[in-house]
Design an enzyme around this catalytic site. Structure first.
Site, PDB file in Angstrom:
ATOM      1  CB  CYS A   1      -0.982  -0.045   1.165  1.00  0.00           C
ATOM      2  SG  CYS A   1      -2.427   0.978   0.854  1.00  0.00           S
TER       3      CYS A   1
ATOM      4  CG  HIS B   1      -3.293  -3.220   4.336  1.00  0.00           C
ATOM      5  ND1 HIS B   1      -2.075  -2.720   4.733  1.00  0.00           N
ATOM      6  CD2 HIS B   1      -3.898  -2.222   3.646  1.00  0.00           C
ATOM      7  CE1 HIS B   1      -1.964  -1.463   4.319  1.00  0.00           C
ATOM      8  NE2 HIS B   1      -3.050  -1.134   3.650  1.00  0.00           N
TER       9      HIS B   1
HETATM   10  N1  GLN Z   1      -2.073   6.888   2.103  1.00  0.00           N
HETATM   11  C1  GLN Z   1      -2.246   5.982   0.997  1.00  0.00           C
HETATM   12  C2  GLN Z   1      -3.667   6.012   0.407  1.00  0.00           C
HETATM   13  O1  GLN Z   1      -4.618   6.270   1.123  1.00  0.00           O
HETATM   14  C3  GLN Z   1      -1.934   4.540   1.403  1.00  0.00           C
HETATM   15  C4  GLN Z   1      -2.821   4.066   2.582  1.00  0.00           C
HETATM   16  C5  GLN Z   1      -2.403   2.726   3.117  1.00  0.00           C
HETATM   17  O2  GLN Z   1      -1.188   2.437   3.241  1.00  0.00           O
HETATM   18  N2  GLN Z   1      -3.431   1.910   3.469  1.00  0.00           N
HETATM   19  O3  GLN Z   1      -3.829   5.703  -0.775  1.00  0.00           O
END
Ligand code: GLN
Length: 248
Positions: A93, A197
């Site tokens: 992510c 995740h």
């Molecule tokens: N900040 C990034 C987004 O919202 C990644 C979020 C995350 O790592 N879940 O796209």
């Protein structure tokens, strides 16, 4: 000795991506493979040992902005060199987004990425929702090209678009990179990026073993990974995949 380099362990651990470190460490220990975990924080150099696995977890825009600067100099160059040399890297992510060329935040800040993958990430439009939910992906296993399924959970606002870069896999259920082109994640050499995740690896033991195998093969080309009893991991996988259309 396999060294797991946990990049920004405290800052980039959204949704417990630390579980990926635990999964790799336990699957090595259960096989009697010596393994150590090294946290690599802000201002700390990447120090490959020759048998390495680099993990870069997810995080909010605020954390990403803090470490984008840290990655913009020699540290980013060191990570690119690791990948070009066939080193094993998994970005999840927010970590994945920063493995591309850039991540444009909803506030309009363009965060520079490391440039491991030819991809960029754009913010969601005001009328677009975050991409959230369980995800099922068809992944072509390296070497065998056998199509395996991977399951996880995504929650991101960013939309990632691939340039000259292979996806990790094809979305069977969920959104993936951008909710439009059916791709999820990215893969190049032994570098993997994903929005999944979960944490990802405990529920997908074949992928965990693929990463360990690739890292250990860099030290000993004949190395073979002994199989483990993955009954519990399979149950964990099926506890999510069974709810999703297209599961096998
Ligand atoms: N900040 C990034 C987004 O919202 C990644 C979020 C995350 O790592 N879940 O796209």
């Amino acid at each position: 000795m396999l060294t797991i380099h946990h990049l920004y362990a405290d800052m980039m651990n959204l949704y417990g991506d630390r579980g990926n470190v635990i999964s790799i460490r336990k699957r090595c220990e259960w096989r009697g493979i010596p393994v150590e975990v090294v946290d690599v924080g802000l201002g700390e150099r990447v120090r490959p040992t020759g048998c390495d696995l680099f993990l870069f977890g997810g995080g909010q825009d605020r954390e990403q902005a803090l470490l984008a600067d840290d990655l913009s100099g020699s540290k980013g160059a060191d990570l690119r060199a690791v990948v070009e040399d066939g080193g094993v890297v998994l970005g999840v992510c927010g970590g994945y987004q920063l493995m591309g060329h850039s991540y444009l935040t909803p506030e309009g800040e363009k965060l520079p990425g490391v440039g491991i993958f030819d991809l960029h990430t754009e913010p969601r439009k005001p009328d677009e929702a975050r991409l959230i939910g369980n995800v099922l992906v068809d992944v072509e296993a390296p070497e065998t090209a056998e199509v395996r399924q991977v399951v996880g959970f995504e929650n991101h606002g960013g939309r990632t678009y691939l340039g000259d870069c292979e996806p990790l896999g094809r979305v069977i259920s969920g959104y993936g990179n951008n909710g439009k082109d059916g791709t999820e994640g990215a893969r190049r050499l032994n570098a993997y990026g994903t929005y999944l995740h979960g944490s990802l690896l405990p529920k997908n033991p074949w992928l965990t073993d693929q990463l360990i195998h690739s890292a250990l093969r860099r030290e000993d080309e004949s190395f073979e990974l002994q199989p483990l009893d993955d009954t519990a991991e399979r149950r964990a996988f099926e506890s999510v995949s069974a709810q999703l259309p297209g599961h096998r």
